[in-house]
Write an enzyme that holds these catalytic residues in place. Structure first.
Site, PDB file in Angstrom:
ATOM      1  N   MET A 234      -1.502  -8.226   5.155  1.00 31.42           N
ATOM      2  CA  MET A 234      -0.464  -7.707   6.050  1.00 31.42           C
ATOM      3  C   MET A 234      -0.704  -6.233   6.361  1.00 31.42           C
ATOM      4  SD  MET A 234       3.563  -7.600   5.045  1.00 31.42           S
ATOM      5  CE  MET A 234       3.619  -6.051   4.177  1.00 31.42           C
TER       6      MET A 234
ATOM      7  N   SER B  86      -4.330 -10.945  -0.096  1.00 31.52           N
ATOM      8  CA  SER B  86      -2.879 -10.993   0.001  1.00 31.52           C
ATOM      9  C   SER B  86      -2.433 -12.210   0.809  1.00 31.52           C
ATOM     10  CB  SER B  86      -2.385  -9.663   0.600  1.00 31.52           C
ATOM     11  OG  SER B  86      -0.994  -9.539   0.429  1.00 31.52           O
ATOM     12  N   GLN B  87      -1.625 -12.027   1.874  1.00 34.25           N
ATOM     13  CA  GLN B  87      -1.130 -13.202   2.598  1.00 34.25           C
ATOM     14  C   GLN B  87      -2.283 -14.024   3.198  1.00 34.25           C
ATOM     15  OE1 GLN B  87       1.672 -11.627   5.462  1.00 34.25           O
ATOM     16  NE2 GLN B  87       0.125 -11.039   6.950  1.00 34.25           N
TER      17      GLN B  87
ATOM     18  N   ASP C 109       0.908  -5.526  -9.910  1.00 29.44           N
ATOM     19  CA  ASP C 109       1.254  -5.745  -8.503  1.00 29.44           C
ATOM     20  C   ASP C 109       2.739  -5.466  -8.252  1.00 29.44           C
ATOM     21  OD1 ASP C 109       1.563  -6.775  -5.877  1.00 29.44           O
ATOM     22  OD2 ASP C 109      -0.168  -8.080  -6.212  1.00 29.44           O
TER      23      ASP C 109
ATOM     24  N   HIS D  30      -1.313  -3.967  -6.258  1.00 28.79           N
ATOM     25  CA  HIS D  30      -1.731  -4.899  -5.215  1.00 28.79           C
ATOM     26  C   HIS D  30      -3.024  -4.477  -4.500  1.00 28.79           C
ATOM     27  CE1 HIS D  30      -0.939  -8.257  -2.632  1.00 28.79           C
ATOM     28  NE2 HIS D  30      -0.958  -7.520  -1.548  1.00 28.79           N
TER      29      HIS D  30
END
Ligand SMILES: *[C@@H]1O[C@H](CO)[C@@H](O)[C@H](O)[C@H]1NC(C)=O
Ligand SMILES: *[C@@H]1O[C@H](CO)[C@@H](O)[C@H](O)[C@H]1NC(C)=O
Length: 292
Positions: A28, A102-103, A219, A275
């Site tokens: 993102m 991530s996403q 994270d 993260h």
């Protein structure tokens, strides 16, 4: 006839020696090829696997759209589009390995489940949100768009128009109302077979050679961070984390997770830090072991 046979045999050997191509999907707020993140990750992969062909997913047709569609899009449509791009790329026709940040991790898992041709061989997700998130991930440098999305999610992630437009709503997982989540989430609940059992998803995910899940120990972006390993909050109890192998997703083998695990094809890694603070030593170990 003999010389021809020899020629064919050696040509096959040459093709087989080519490293397996890699598809990457950014996180993102990022874009396919940004110098600071995806670009430098790709450069470092090139050093580890010389000559490897890489396709880094770009949403839309330019950097601006790529970044924006990380927030505002219907991911089911985007994934369908990326599946078409992958299928149309002759360099990927023999199959590929995949790395999702991530996403991008859960989006690539959806690619494996929905579009198995060409086949994805190994999938690495770095800080993925496989059970979704309960809360909106903070954004680096908190942009106005980010603030706006946060307030929309507060208003109601499962309101149809918000669900259909805001990417983060599509993997929002309200463990205080699992019923609402199951019936309204158009993406993460759907790929996790929460509402109805789609056996093709299970069949297709089970075809992976290895599924490698990386969690970041500190994270602060993913709530709860265990989602990177398919763990999540217990229903109506955010003080309790249910580990991956005690979720129904696993025990009922809804998407093939148990099948992968019991055949030695589900791997768990941790990286120290927040993260996407990618530990290149661990990352290169993963490349060594599964991508070479
Ligand atoms: C699973 O893979 C098959 C091909 O192996 C494909 O036809 C099917 O559409 C895939 N399933 C789903 C749910 O997309
Ligand atoms: C779940 O996995 C963990 C780590 O692999 C293991 O220690 C534990 O015994 C497993 N639990 C169940 C219920 O299988």
């Amino acid at each position: 006839m003999l010389p021809l046979l020899v020629l064919v045999a050696s040509a096959t050997a040459l093709v087989a020696a080519d490293p397996t191509p890699i598809v990457l999907w950014h996180g993102m707020g990022d874009t396919c090829c940004s110098v600071g993140s995806m670009g430098s990750l790709m450069n470092s992969i090139k050093k580890e696997i010389p000559g490897v062909y890489m396709y880094s997913v770009e949403l839309g047709s330019n950097t601006l759209q790529d970044r924006e569609k990380g927030f505002l899009a219907n991911m089911n449509d985007e994934i369908e589009g990326i599946c078409k791009k992958i299928a149309a790329d002759p360099k990927l026709a023999g199959g590929f390995n995949a790395i999702g940040l991530s996403q991008g991790g859960q989006f690539l898992r959806a690619v494996a489940q929905r579009c198995p041709n060409p086949p994805m061989k190994n999938l690495v997700t770095l800080g993925g949100q496989h059970q979704g998130v309960y809360g909106f991930p903070h954004c680096a440098g908190d942009t106005p768009l980010c603030d706006e999305i946060r307030s929309l999610l507060d208003e109601g992630a499962y309101i149809d128009w918000i669900q259909n437009t805001i990417v983060q709503a599509q993997y929002f997982h309200d463990s205080d109302d699992e019923e609402l989540y199951r019936t309204k989430s158009i993406f993460i609940a759907e790929i996790n077979n929460e509402l109805k059992q789609n056996d093709a998803y299970k069949e297709n995910l089970s075809k992976l050679e290895q599924l490698i899940l990386v969690k970041f120990t500190e994270d602060s972006m993913i709530v709860p961070r265990d989602s990177s390993w398919f763990g999540f909050y217990a229903e109506k109890d955010i003080d309790t984390i249910v580990p991956f192998n005690e979720t129904k997703l696993y025990t009922e083998d809804r998407i093939g997770l148990r099948t992968l695990d019991q055949s030695g094809r589900l791997q768990f890694y941790t990286m120290e830090g927040d993260h996407l603070q990618i530990d290149m030593k661990v990352f290169n170990q993963i490349l060594d072991k599964y991508f070479k």
